[in-house]
Design an enzyme around this catalytic site. Structure first.
Site, PDB file in Angstrom:
ATOM      1  CG  PHE A   1     -10.267  -9.800  11.209  1.00 22.97           C
ATOM      2  CD1 PHE A   1      -9.057 -10.227  11.732  1.00 22.97           C
ATOM      3  CD2 PHE A   1     -10.437  -9.816   9.826  1.00 22.97           C
ATOM      4  CE1 PHE A   1      -8.040 -10.673  10.908  1.00 22.97           C
ATOM      5  CE2 PHE A   1      -9.431 -10.274   8.997  1.00 22.97           C
ATOM      6  CZ  PHE A   1      -8.228 -10.703   9.535  1.00 22.97           C
ATOM      7  CD  GLN A   2      -7.583  -7.454   7.675  1.00 15.48           C
ATOM      8  OE1 GLN A   2      -8.439  -7.218   6.813  1.00 15.48           O
ATOM      9  NE2 GLN A   2      -6.408  -7.973   7.375  1.00 15.48           N
TER      10      GLN A   2
ATOM     11  CE  LYS B   1     -18.309  -7.323   3.890  1.00 14.12           C
ATOM     12  NZ  LYS B   1     -17.882  -8.589   4.545  1.00 14.12           N
TER      13      LYS B   1
ATOM     14  CG  MET C   1      22.205  12.958   4.513  1.00 14.39           C
ATOM     15  SD  MET C   1      23.384  14.116   3.779  1.00 14.39           S
ATOM     16  CE  MET C   1      22.515  14.575   2.283  1.00 14.39           C
TER      17      MET C   1
ATOM     18  CD  GLU D   1      -1.719  -2.344   1.759  1.00 16.88           C
ATOM     19  OE1 GLU D   1      -2.629  -3.185   1.893  1.00 16.88           O
ATOM     20  OE2 GLU D   1      -0.528  -2.548   2.102  1.00 16.88           O
TER      21      GLU D   1
END
Length: 563
Positions: free
Chosen positions: A111-112, A161, A476, A49
């Protein structure tokens, strides 16, 4: 007839002209992805993602359009957080759609489940949790409007959802007004006249052009103002390309790794017109030493940015393009011949600074200098490529040794400094501008952070070019350890690096390598022959080459280190 929230979403994207989206599916997004299966939209599947949102950001930066990405609930949404913060810091317009558990489960540790609206509240321009499918279309319209207007930025739209799967009528109002949100675009005429009056009387003036000039598509107006007034232009790092880098009036860019002429000119100037910049610490150095002799006019669409870091005498709130257009209407009322002798001496002094201390390095025919690679990229692309970068030494060398003559040609993570940004951003930029060559100038450390997106580039036949300046260090950080921590290279030596050529081939890319200076140009020209596959080039560069000039932390811009 009523349609599902998912279908409303797709129709709204069509209405907004968003025909390219980057997204990763998940359980709560199944209704949306089922609708996308038949939609006339190009959906690009990243392999992470974070890669998807950086690609959307690269697309937005290269095209000027709003970038769009999807992520599912929970970890899918939280994987987008770095990209959201990156876009917020650099004022890039994104609409980020996240999946959410059904409304009856929100707050129950389902969940999630993750409160992505709460998590991202400090790093978004605005956010929505859509609780009613009847508000889906208007919410999406508002999200795009907010993302692109005023000071651009990311907007999160969280989609439960059950809302996605519920049906409603599709209503799309052509006009939009939001209570409490009405960005000011026109500058105050009196302030603009005052700005020009002070410019008329200035003996050592400069214009400071920031990334906001590019975001507002104001480069042409800026060039016209410079043609009329003859004022030299300094850019910020993200302002590279907002004014042509090869123009004689372009002094260079200022700040921690900017050139001597820019840092000295900003220090000695008696008047500064700052356009579309927020005066970040990397640009200003020690604030008490920044432009100590100058009066400052500041043009910015975001009133909160004016006098936030640097106090200014003439604040002008408005869109950079519109304000500069207003200024161009007024310039005929002023004389630009005043102080002609002093201004001639001022320009001569700036030119002398540039002659005595340009961006430079010591060439070697034994080992590849990283600056030489960037110079050769400029040569073989004839200065016409879009250059993306990761974050680190290579990022600074890209800014120093590639001359950017047009806006949206330089794409880099400025405010957040996100390693792993450049490669997915280059994929998005190339998909938005397929007729342009797009290079990601990378470090070996940064490139590995989103290396999985090679598969994305192969799948969608995105012909980006990656030039890895491979020094087997986190360069760096190592430079700071060398200069300020007695060369105690703690966790910055990357000796167990992969063979990037073999790795590229394993992903289905083309892999090339140069180990001697004499091989650099040939490798680059070979990469340009390959059109529909990503090319990964491994340049084995001088391991302990440093970026100079350098303004140490806490120092003023005129306190540069040159070696």
């Amino acid at each position: 007839m009523p349609i599902t929230g998912a279908e409303i979403l797709v129709k709204a994207l069509h209405e907004e002209g968003a025909d390219l989206i980057f997204g990763y599916p998940g359980g709560v997004l199944l209704g949306i992805y089922d609708t996308l299966f038949d939609a006339d939209l190009l959906h690009v599947l990243p392999r992470h993602e974070q890669g998807g949102i950086h690609a959307a950001e690269g697309f937005a930066r290269a095209t000027g359009k709003v970038g769009v990405c999807f992520g599912t609930s929970g970890p899918g949404a939280t994987n987008l957080v770095t990209g959201i913060a990156n876009a917020y810091m650099d004022s890039i317009p994104l609409v980020v759609f996240t999946g959410q558990v059904s409304t009856n489960l929100i707050g129950g540790d389902a969940f999630q489940e993750a409160d992505i609206v709460g998590i991202t509240r400090p790093i978004v321009k605005h956010s929505y949790l859509v609780n009613d499918v009847r508000e889906m279309a208007s919410t999406i319209k508002e999200a795009f409007y907010i993302a692109r207007t005023g000071r651009p930025g990311p907007v999160v739209v969280d989609l439960p959802k059950d809302v996605v799967n519920t049906k409603a009528d599709f209503n799309w109002d052509k006009e939009i007004t939001l209570s409490g949100y009405s960005p000011n675009t026109k500058g105050h005429p009196g302030q603009i006249r005052k700005m020009l009056r002070l410019l008329e009387g200035a003996k050592k003036p400069v214009i400071l052009s920031g990334g906001g000039v590019t975001l507002a598509n104001a480069s042409e107006e800026l060039k016209k103002l410079v043609e009329i007034t003859g004022v030299p232009v300094i850019t910020t790092f993200l302002g590279l390309g907002s004014f042509p880098g090869t123009d004689p009036k372009c002094v260079g860019w200022l700040g921690m790794h900017g050139n001597k002429a820019s840092n000295m000119a900003i220090t000695e100037a008696d008047y500064i017109i700052a356009v579309g910049t927020r005066f970040s610490d990397r640009s200003t150095g020690k604030l008490s030493g920044f432009a100590p002799h100058a009066k400052i006019a500041h043009i910015d669409v975001d009133p909160a940015s004016i006098s936030k870091n640097v106090p200014v005498e003439i604040p002008i709130v408005g869109d950079c393009k519109i304000v500069l257009e207003q200024a161009l209407e007024e310039v005929k009322n002023f004389s630009w011949d005043k102080h002609q002798a002093e201004r001639g001496e001022w320009q001569a002094k700036i030119d002398e600074w540039n002659r005595e201390q340009p961006f430079s390095y010591t060439f070697s025919d034994k080992v590849i200098k990283p600056q030489y690679v960037v110079e050769q990229i400029y040569k073989v692309t004839e200065g016409d490529a879009i250059i993306c970068t990761e974050v680190g030494q290579h990022q600074m060398w890209a800014g120093q040794f590639y001359k950017f003559d047009r806006p949206r040609q330089f794409i880099s993570s400025g405010g957040l400094g996100t390693m792993g940004f450049g490669f997915p951003a280059a994929i998005g930029a190339k998909m938005g501008m397929p007729h342009k060559e797009v290079f990601d100038i990378a470090g070996d450390g940064s490139f590995l952070m989103n290396i999985q997106e090679m598969t994305t580039a192969v799948q969608y036949r995105v012909g980006v070019k990656v030039a890895i300046l491979n020094n087997f260090f986190l360069g760096m950080v190592r430079q700071w350890q060398q200069m300020f921590f007695n060369k105690r290279y703690s966790s910055t030596c990357l000796e167990c690096q992969p063979d990037f050529v073999k790795l590229a081939e394993a992903f289905g890319c083309v892999g090339l390598r140069a180990e001697k200076p004499s091989e650099v140009e040939a490798v680059l020209r070979e990469s340009l022959k390959i059109k529909n596959l990503p090319v990964i080039m491994d340049f084995r560069v001088d391991r302990e080459e440093n970026v100079f000039p350098m303004v140490p932390a806490g120092a003023a811009n005129n306190e540069m280190i040159f070696k």
